[in-house]
Design a protein around this motif. Structure first.
Motif, PDB file in Angstrom:
ATOM      1  N   GLY A  65       0.837  -1.197   0.000  1.00 51.53           N
ATOM      2  CA  GLY A  65       0.000   0.000   0.000  1.00 51.53           C
ATOM      3  C   GLY A  65       0.867   1.240   0.000  1.00 51.53           C
ATOM      4  O   GLY A  65       2.101   1.165  -0.015  1.00 51.53           O
ATOM      5  N   THR A  66       0.206   2.387   0.041  1.00 51.02           N
ATOM      6  CA  THR A  66       0.924   3.657   0.092  1.00 51.02           C
ATOM      7  C   THR A  66       1.532   3.832   1.487  1.00 51.02           C
ATOM      8  O   THR A  66       1.164   3.113   2.421  1.00 51.02           O
ATOM      9  N   ASN A  67       2.410   4.789   1.625  1.00 49.52           N
ATOM     10  CA  ASN A  67       2.996   5.068   2.941  1.00 49.52           C
ATOM     11  C   ASN A  67       1.902   5.405   3.951  1.00 49.52           C
ATOM     12  O   ASN A  67       1.970   4.977   5.104  1.00 49.52           O
ATOM     13  N   TYR A  68       0.915   6.177   3.530  1.00 54.12           N
ATOM     14  CA  TYR A  68      -0.179   6.534   4.436  1.00 54.12           C
ATOM     15  C   TYR A  68      -0.981   5.288   4.838  1.00 54.12           C
ATOM     16  O   TYR A  68      -1.277   5.085   6.012  1.00 54.12           O
ATOM     17  N   GLN A  69      -1.321   4.446   3.872  1.00 59.14           N
ATOM     18  CA  GLN A  69      -2.058   3.215   4.188  1.00 59.14           C
ATOM     19  C   GLN A  69      -1.271   2.354   5.170  1.00 59.14           C
ATOM     20  O   GLN A  69      -1.836   1.828   6.133  1.00 59.14           O
ATOM     21  N   LEU A  70       0.023   2.209   4.937  1.00 55.48           N
ATOM     22  CA  LEU A  70       0.857   1.409   5.837  1.00 55.48           C
ATOM     23  C   LEU A  70       0.837   1.981   7.251  1.00 55.48           C
ATOM     24  O   LEU A  70       0.793   1.231   8.228  1.00 55.48           O
ATOM     25  N   LYS A  71       0.834   3.298   7.368  1.00 58.09           N
ATOM     26  CA  LYS A  71       0.788   3.946   8.677  1.00 58.09           C
ATOM     27  C   LYS A  71      -0.553   3.658   9.368  1.00 58.09           C
ATOM     28  O   LYS A  71      -0.597   3.348  10.561  1.00 58.09           O
ATOM     29  N   VAL A  72      -1.639   3.735   8.620  1.00 55.59           N
ATOM     30  CA  VAL A  72      -2.967   3.423   9.179  1.00 55.59           C
ATOM     31  C   VAL A  72      -3.020   1.956   9.586  1.00 55.59           C
ATOM     32  O   VAL A  72      -3.477   1.626  10.686  1.00 55.59           O
ATOM     33  N   TRP A  73      -2.542   1.059   8.735  1.00 55.39           N
ATOM     34  CA  TRP A  73      -2.607  -0.372   9.032  1.00 55.39           C
ATOM     35  C   TRP A  73      -1.768  -0.714  10.263  1.00 55.39           C
ATOM     36  O   TRP A  73      -2.139  -1.580  11.049  1.00 55.39           O
ATOM     37  N   GLN A  74      -0.664  -0.011  10.447  1.00 58.61           N
ATOM     38  CA  GLN A  74       0.149  -0.220  11.643  1.00 58.61           C
ATOM     39  C   GLN A  74      -0.642   0.212  12.881  1.00 58.61           C
ATOM     40  O   GLN A  74      -0.627  -0.465  13.907  1.00 58.61           O
ATOM     41  N   ALA A  75      -1.348   1.322  12.788  1.00 56.63           N
ATOM     42  CA  ALA A  75      -2.179   1.789  13.909  1.00 56.63           C
ATOM     43  C   ALA A  75      -3.307   0.807  14.204  1.00 56.63           C
ATOM     44  O   ALA A  75      -3.655   0.573  15.365  1.00 56.63           O
ATOM     45  N   LEU A  76      -3.867   0.192  13.178  1.00 53.54           N
ATOM     46  CA  LEU A  76      -4.937  -0.791  13.378  1.00 53.54           C
ATOM     47  C   LEU A  76      -4.439  -1.987  14.178  1.00 53.54           C
ATOM     48  O   LEU A  76      -5.160  -2.522  15.021  1.00 53.54           O
ATOM     49  N   GLN A  77      -3.212  -2.396  13.929  1.00 53.30           N
ATOM     50  CA  GLN A  77      -2.664  -3.566  14.616  1.00 53.30           C
ATOM     51  C   GLN A  77      -2.454  -3.316  16.106  1.00 53.30           C
ATOM     52  O   GLN A  77      -2.309  -4.266  16.873  1.00 53.30           O
ATOM     53  N   ALA A  78      -2.474  -2.058  16.507  1.00 55.90           N
ATOM     54  CA  ALA A  78      -2.307  -1.721  17.926  1.00 55.90           C
ATOM     55  C   ALA A  78      -3.642  -1.715  18.681  1.00 55.90           C
ATOM     56  O   ALA A  78      -3.645  -1.584  19.900  1.00 55.90           O
ATOM     57  N   ILE A  79      -4.761  -1.883  17.968  1.00 54.84           N
ATOM     58  CA  ILE A  79      -6.063  -1.918  18.642  1.00 54.84           C
ATOM     59  C   ILE A  79      -6.206  -3.291  19.296  1.00 54.84           C
ATOM     60  O   ILE A  79      -6.181  -4.315  18.609  1.00 54.84           O
ATOM     61  N   PRO A  80      -6.345  -3.333  20.616  1.00 54.90           N
ATOM     62  CA  PRO A  80      -6.420  -4.634  21.300  1.00 54.90           C
ATOM     63  C   PRO A  80      -7.655  -5.452  20.899  1.00 54.90           C
ATOM     64  O   PRO A  80      -8.703  -4.910  20.551  1.00 54.90           O
TER      65      PRO A  80
END
Length: 148
Positions: A65-80
């Motif tokens: 994905g784009t750099n922005y998408q990767l940043k969002v997806w990384q944040a999603l993985q932190a949701i317990p």
């Protein structure tokens, strides 16, 4: 690229591996089936997830994905597991707008592994493009809440 499909409580899923990384999870049955040790491991983790025994996937992933998408997806993985965050909560972490967060969620190539179903709107569930849409999102959120 190797692919394996299987039945799950939310319908048929197909997972794809490329060079030792999981690169996609798609709804439906793939036309090419080739089991690999990694795909078998993924299937076992999905089974444990749906049985309430796995709270976080531990897999080598490479979402494209784009750099922005990767940043969002990384944040999603932190949701317990069993919790949710709003689109606005993710804006504070990844930037952009609630709409751009929603766009990144919709482009997520690894649903469930990257838990985009845990993002909700301020006045309801928001959207979900996987499986049967909101019905699938509700199922996943209820299942996680039950097993939390």
């Amino acid at each position: 690229m190797s692919q394996m499909s299987f039945h799950s409580p939310i319908g048929e899923l197909s997972i794809a591996e490329d060079n030792g990384f999981i690169v996609s999870v798609d709804w439906g049955w793939g036309s090419i089936q080739e089991e690999t040790p990694l795909l078998i491991k993924v299937k076992k983790q999905f089974d444990a997830y749906f049985d309430g025994q796995l709270k976080q996937f531990d897999l080598p992933v490479r979402p494209f994905g784009t750099n922005y998408q990767l940043k969002v997806w990384q944040a999603l993985q932190a949701i317990p597991y069993g919790e949710t965050r709003s689109y606005q909560d993710l804006v504070k972490i990844a930037g952009g707008s609630p709409r751009s967060i929603g766009g990144a969620n919709g482009a997520n190539p690894l649903p469930l592994i990257i838990p985009c179903h845990r993002v909700i709107g301020k006045n309801g569930l928001g959207g979900y493009s996987g499986g049967e849409g909101l019905e699938t999102k509700e199922y996943l959120l209820n299942m996680e809440h039950l097993f939390k």
